[in-house]
Design a protein around this motif. Structure first.
Motif, mmCIF file in Angstrom:
data_model
loop_
_atom_site.group_PDB
_atom_site.id
_atom_site.type_symbol
_atom_site.label_atom_id
_atom_site.label_comp_id
_atom_site.label_asym_id
_atom_site.label_seq_id
_atom_site.Cartn_x
_atom_site.Cartn_y
_atom_site.Cartn_z
ATOM 1 N N GLU A 1 0.833 -1.199 0.000
ATOM 2 C CA GLU A 1 0.000 0.000 0.000
ATOM 3 C C GLU A 1 0.872 1.255 0.000
ATOM 4 O O GLU A 1 1.971 1.277 0.552
ATOM 5 C CB GLU A 1 -0.878 -0.013 1.252
ATOM 6 N N THR A 2 0.378 2.289 -0.643
ATOM 7 C CA THR A 2 1.041 3.594 -0.629
ATOM 8 C C THR A 2 0.142 4.572 0.097
ATOM 9 O O THR A 2 -1.046 4.676 -0.213
ATOM 10 C CB THR A 2 1.297 4.095 -2.069
ATOM 11 N N ILE A 3 0.705 5.256 1.074
ATOM 12 C CA ILE A 3 -0.047 6.284 1.778
ATOM 13 C C ILE A 3 0.567 7.645 1.450
ATOM 14 O O ILE A 3 1.772 7.762 1.217
ATOM 15 C CB ILE A 3 -0.126 6.028 3.302
ATOM 16 N N PHE B 1 3.724 -0.989 3.828
ATOM 17 C CA PHE B 1 3.326 0.219 3.119
ATOM 18 C C PHE B 1 4.533 1.094 2.865
ATOM 19 O O PHE B 1 5.612 0.867 3.407
ATOM 20 C CB PHE B 1 2.273 1.008 3.918
#
Length: 96
Positions: free
Chosen positions: A2-4, A54
């Motif tokens: 995941e990329t935040i 992430f």
């Protein structure tokens, strides 16, 4: 993975890296010496690591000094996140 998203924000004369980690908002002060706030931000990131791998992506990087410092900060932070994630996985501390 995941990329935040993270952004550099200025409030009055103070600069912060704001990280949007879903339900948790994380703010890292850049222009003030606030070790307790930095420690709190890192604790929130460690708690977030337990939920899965992430990376942080800094959006809207400007040419100003604080944006460039934030870019390098986030690059280093991503390295640290990957290392901590690996260690937590090794010790069985990651949710599967």
């Amino acid at each position: 993975m995941e990329t935040i998203k993270a952004t550099v924000v200025q409030v009055d004369e103070k600069h912060f890296i704001n990280i949007d980690a879903g339900d948790t908002k994380i703010s890292i002060p850049m222009s003030e010496d606030k070790p307790n706030e930095v420690k709190s931000a890192f604790n929130k990131l460690i708690a977030r690591i337990k939920d899965g791998e992430f990376r942080i992506q800094l959006v809207e990087v400007g040419d100003d000094l604080f944006s460039q410092v934030a870019k390098e900060y986030v690059t280093q932070l991503n390295r640290e996140i990957q290392e901590v994630h690996g260690e937590m996985k090794q010790y069985g501390l990651i949710k599967v």
